[in-house]
Design an enzyme around this catalytic site. Structure first.
Site, PDB file in Angstrom:
ATOM      1  N   GLU A 262      -9.217  -1.330  -7.020  1.00  0.00           N
ATOM      2  CA  GLU A 262      -8.830  -2.461  -6.684  1.00  0.00           C
ATOM      3  C   GLU A 262      -9.849  -3.341  -6.402  1.00  0.00           C
ATOM      4  OE1 GLU A 262      -5.857  -3.160  -3.576  1.00  0.00           O
ATOM      5  OE2 GLU A 262      -5.008  -0.847  -3.861  1.00  0.00           O
TER       6      GLU A 262
ATOM      7  N   GLU B 289      -4.010   4.416  -0.059  1.00  0.00           N
ATOM      8  CA  GLU B 289      -4.389   3.541   1.225  1.00  0.00           C
ATOM      9  C   GLU B 289      -3.128   4.608   2.337  1.00  0.00           C
ATOM     10  OE1 GLU B 289      -5.883   1.582   2.306  1.00  0.00           O
ATOM     11  OE2 GLU B 289      -7.154   0.586   1.648  1.00  0.00           O
TER      12      GLU B 289
END
Ligand code: IPT
Length: 991
Positions: free
Chosen positions: A502, A423
């Protein structure tokens, strides 16, 4: 004018002074000294405190002692500040690269001895394995240098400042620095020297670095050795004693690749390691080589030529008392636990772990995605304006991070993919990192999820894509648009192996749908599985003012900005207790699958490369949960990817009870991570003889009544049940509410057409709006017949015209008491319901109801989209153990498909309940708890639950699924509970 120090803390440069370049973290026989232990410590509120503390003769007599490694906010009982939890948010103004003057700064000092015989050393190096977030180092008053990169190793040349005998080291650590902008991972901010500090003597003629690049092809191993050493250090000898290999390289130019015959390959399943030493006359390095070749062929990710499916966990380093301080014994047990739950892969989210963790991963066997210490998520809020990932001023910092990551850990066979970080948006600095990795280590692909269009990475990766979207990624010829991709980019991404870095956000009760994701992996070979978010809760052990321990989450330390319990999203609770979701995961990820076909069972080995010679197969038969027969199943050794068809044993079928056959695949011998007999996979077959459905009792001739009467063990006053078998009982009342799970509270925007939810509004919010947690009742009628009572009630909430009609019929035939409840919603209920149940309240009286025995699904809780770990059997539990201690109290404890339930009090049977199937053969589930859903919903922590004087039994005709909307998709439509008419039928008897 900013002071020298405030300029320093906002410098994006990764390090300065005598900081050395990165190298492997090696096991060497060169002398070393751990400087772990008690240091002197002082905390200042700003970075600009005088630096005089670094002087040799500074008097630190008034300072406290602090253990190294540790985080200062977890020491001193709050005297040194408190932890802060944020996910994406920056806990300081977004003003890169600057940080506030309020910058907690820890000064550390200690004395240490340099042994006299170290005078032979060519150099002495001081290594810091982890310091958060920026530090400066002095030795005997000399400023040596400084570094940032909290979860990375930094070594300094301290030779010229040292003397034999007593020395003083001083370290200043700032909690905030420019580096904090690129270390915005979803975790606690925990400053301090939190990993080892080691003084290392580097002998003249020693080995600075060594890299064994291993390969395996067609039964043959290969080692390409890279030795970094002075010319004078040669000859260098490589030994692999187990295979009788010894190579002596006279000069650097002689170092050559080595083919090794007769080696066994390394895999996560059979982590075969060979001891290797690389030595000069001055130093010997010990390594453990595992032979494996990582390769991408088309859209397949292969190790040793075979496709890998990641059954992975995102692993943070977190412990309720130590924070990110490594404890090898605990880590080993944690990894062994992963193995016991069929986990075969780890993503080191979102930074390199303690280096020893990778030794353990090599040894126990995991496919590792090793991630760099990098995340800039807080820039998302600004539409990524100013994101360091695309700013040349940060390029060197990014490159330094990836170099330190790859160089430190490059020798581990377990690492099969390098990940640039998490991220951090996208940009040139990430591309530069990737280019550096490609040049340095062509043997391992590069991963970074944020490269949605696949411009500089080798695998396609996503997080939390729904089942539908994941399927579209896997389907050949699919043209469904991909996130942030043009059609051409999307087509390119579909030519690569895909993984979910994820998925299955494991916050609180959930996730559901693990099995749906798993099924896709076996249908679409491009899909290589993924990594659950995440392995464990990050709770920090705290105590309430009245001394009760609990696991704290965001906000519990008075943080200015925080993200609450979003840090409690593991499959393991903070205290190492596996949640039911981990059991579900184990069942879903089982590497051995069974398919029944008549009198045979097909056994399929889904492993990467290991056959089933380490397993044996057991079976047993139960009648209504009581064991009647058992034995071993003779199964030939099944190679990876193959199946075997095996005849089933003769099964004694009972005419009047349910007959279930259970087959377990278990370990035939103890391993490093589990005992002999440990269950790998389980399957059940229902062999029950058909039995007639119990007839619906005849509707008697009803007449109005005041409803005060006795029917067998049931006593009624004014149409309401007041006693069962002599015990006070209130209810049953309609219960539509469940204490919202974290997933029920999820309000994601991304709602698919298939979802039952409204974008941006949580289901829990809709339930509260409709008043499901505050239903009221209006009795419409009470009637009775010879041995029966009927009540009809209308249930609805304040300020709502929606309602549910509940008809309850109690009847006695012989001595069999039956309750039939018909539940019928009015038109117009707009959303899903959490449950359709009836609740009995059982006040404690002389002896509280404190346990249950049941025949149905168990032993753990189960929900419609999380049923795979549950098996049909007979189970018992205390009332406390029926609930899971989720960090934030929420719905828990539902046992599905109940047949018989006995409530007990101090081991004595109180009531016996038998459920009857409804006309579609469905059985209700049950929950037995010391608190009502409404009470549970009001508590933020377990200690906030009120003292209880009543046990509550809820019999649920149905429950809503779990989903994973706390961060991901909502409940799949098939498992979403729409308001609908349901029937519950129970036969109740005294215990
Ligand atoms: C995702 C993060 O990568 C991870 O670190 C964690 O925060 C997780 O979410 C939620 O617990 S990012 C999210 C925007 C999908």
């Amino acid at each position: 004018m900013p002071s020298r120090l405030s300029a320093y803390v906002s410098d994006t440069a990764p390090g300065r002074g005598a900081l050395r370049t990165a190298r492997s973290w090696l096991h060497s026989d060169a002398p070393r000294r751990s400087l772990n232990g008690l240091w002197r410590f002082r905390l200042s509120p700003t970075a600009s405190t005088a630096e005089d503390f670094a002087a040799e003769d500074f008097d630190d007599g008034g300072w406290d002692g602090i253990p190294v490694p540790s985080h200062w906010v977890l020491q001193g009982d709050g005297a040194y500040g408190r932890p802060i939890y944020t996910n994406v948010q920056f806990p300081f103004p977004i003003d890169p690269p600057h940080v506030p003057d309020e910058n907690p700064t820890g000064d550390y000092r200690r004395h240490f001895d340099v042994p006299a015989d170290w005078s032979d050393a060519e150099r002495v190096v001081l290594r810091f394995d982890g310091v958060e977030s920026l530090f400066t180092l002095w030795v005997n008053g000399d400023e040596i240098g400084g570094a940032a990169g909290s979860r990375l190793a930094h070594e300094f040349d301290v030779t010229s400042s040292l003397r034999p005998g007593d020395n003083v080291v001083a370290v200043r650590v700032h909690q905030w620095s420019a580096a904090s902008y690129v270390e915005d991972q979803d975790q606690w901010w925990l400053p301090g020297i939190f990993r080892d500090v080691t003084l290392i003597a580097r002998p003249a003629g020693g080995i600075e670095d060594v890299w064994l690049r291993t390969g395996f092809d067609g039964g043959r191993g290969r080692i390409e050795t890279e030795v970094t050493a002075d010319a004078a250090a040669f000859p260098v000898t490589l030994r692999l004693p187990e295979l009788g290999i010894e190579r002596v390289w006279a000069t650097a130019a002689d170092v050559a690749p080595l083919d090794v015959d007769g080696v066994e390959p390394w895999s996560a399943e059979r982590p075969r390691l060979y001891d290797v030493t690389v030595s000069t006359s001055a130093e010997s390095i010990t390594l453990r080589a595992g032979f494996r070749t990582v390769e991408i062929r088309g859209d397949r990710f292969l190790v040793n030529g075979r496709r890998v499916v990641f059954h992975g966990m995102n692993r943070h380093e977190t412990h309720p008392e130590r924070g990110r301080v490594f404890d090898e014994e605990h880590a080993r047990e944690d990894l062994a636990r992963m193995k016991r739950f069929n986990v075969n892969a780890i993503r080191t989210s979102h930074y390199p772990p303690h280096p020893r963790l990778l030794d353990l991963a090599d040894e126990l066997g995991f496919w590792v995605v090793l991630e760099c210490d990098l995340e800039t998520h807080g820039f998302d809020k600004l539409g990524w304006a100013g994101n360091p990932s695309d700013d040349p001023a940060w390029r060197e910092a990014y490159l330094d991070r990836i170099r330190r990551t790859v160089e430190r850990d490059k020798n581990h066979p377990s690492i099969v993919i390098w990940s640039l970080g998490n991220e951090a948006g996208t940009g040139g600095n990430l591309a530069a990192m990737s280019a550096w990795v490609h040049a340095r280590d062509p043997g391992r692909p590069v991963h970074y999820e944020g490269d949605h269009a696949g411009e500089y990475t080798d695998v396609y990766s996503r997080m939390y894509s729904s089942v539908l979207e994941t399927e579209e990624i896997g389907t050949d010829g699919s043209r469904a648009p991909l996130l942030n991709c043009t059609p051409a980019q999307g087509a390119r991404q579909r030519t690569k192996p895909f993984l979910l870095c994820e998925y299955a956000h494991a916050m609180g009760n959930g996730p559901g749908a693990l099995d749906q994701y798993e099924a896709l992996v076996h249908e679409h070979p491009r899909l290589h599985g993924g990594f659950v978010w995440e392995w464990r809760d990050h709770g920090i052990l705290a105590t309430t003012p009245d001394g009760r321990p609990y696991y704290a989450y965001g906000g519990d330390f008075g943080e200015v900005v925080h993200d609450g319990n979003f840090v409690m999203d593991g499959m393991l609770l903070s205290d190492d207790v596996p949640t039911p979701s981990l059991h579900e995961y184990k069942a879903v990820a089982a590497p051995v699958r069974f398919a029944f076909d008549g009198d045979e069972v097909a056994i399929t080995n889904l492993r990467h490369s290991a056959d089933t010679s380490d397993l044996r197969f057991r079976w047993h038969v139960e009648h209504d949960g009581t064991p009647v027969d058992s034995g071993d199943l003779q199964v030939p050794v099944v190679a990876a990817g193959e199946s075997a068809q095996v005849a089933l044993p003769r099964i004694p079928v009972s005419p009047d009870s349910e007959t279930w056959l259970t087959v377990d695949a278990v370990l035939a011998a103890q391993t490093a991570w589990a005992p002999d007999g440990h269950v790998i996979a389980t399957v059940q077959l229902d062999r029950s003889a058909p039995r007639p459905a119990p007839a619906v009792r005849r509707e008697p001739h009803w007449r109005r009544s005041d409803g005060t009467l006795t029917l067998g063990i049931a006593e009624f006053v004014d149409g309401s049940l007041v006693r069962l078998a002599g015990r006070a009982v209130a209810g049953p009342r309609l219960e539509l509410f469940r204490a919202p799970t974290d997933n029920d509270e999820g309000a994601s925007q991304e709602v698919e057409e298939s979802d039952a939810s409204i974008a941006g509004v949580s289901n829990a919010e809709l339930w509260r709006r409709d008043g499901l947690d505050r239903l009221t009742t209006r009795r419409l009628s009470v009637d009775r017949a010879a041995s029966a009572l009927r009540t009809i009630a209308k249930v609805s909430a304040a300020n709502s015209a929606l309602s549910v009609i509940v008809e309850s019929v109690w009847s006695l035939e012989g001595d069999e008491l039956e309750l039939r409840v018909e539940i019928e919603p009015s038109k117009g209920w707009p959303t899903v319901w959490p449950r359709i149940g009836i609740r009995f309240d059982l006040p404690d009286g002389a002896a509280p109801v404190d346990g249950a025995e049941w025949f149905g699904l168990g032993p753990l809780e189960s929900y419609p989209d999380s049923l795979r770990a549950a098996r049909t059997g007979r189970f018992s539990s205390t009332i406390g153990d029926l609930s899971v201690d989720y960090a934030r109290p929420q719905e828990t404890g539902h046992r599905s498909r109940l047949r018989q339930l006995t409530l007990t009090s101090a081991g004595t049977e109180v009531l016996r309940i038998v459920t009857l199937p409804d006309t579609r053969g469905r059985r209700p589930g049950f929950t037995l708890s010391r608190h009502t859903p409404q009470q549970i919903a009001r508590a933020g922590h377990p200690f906030q639950l009120p003292d209880s004087t009543t046990s509550h039994l809820i019999v649920d005709a149905a429950q809503h699924g779990l989903g994973s909307r706390a961060c991901g998709p909502d409940v799949w439509p098939e498992f979403a509970l729409r308001p609908e008419a349901r029937t519950i039928r129970l036969r109740i008897a005294a215990g």
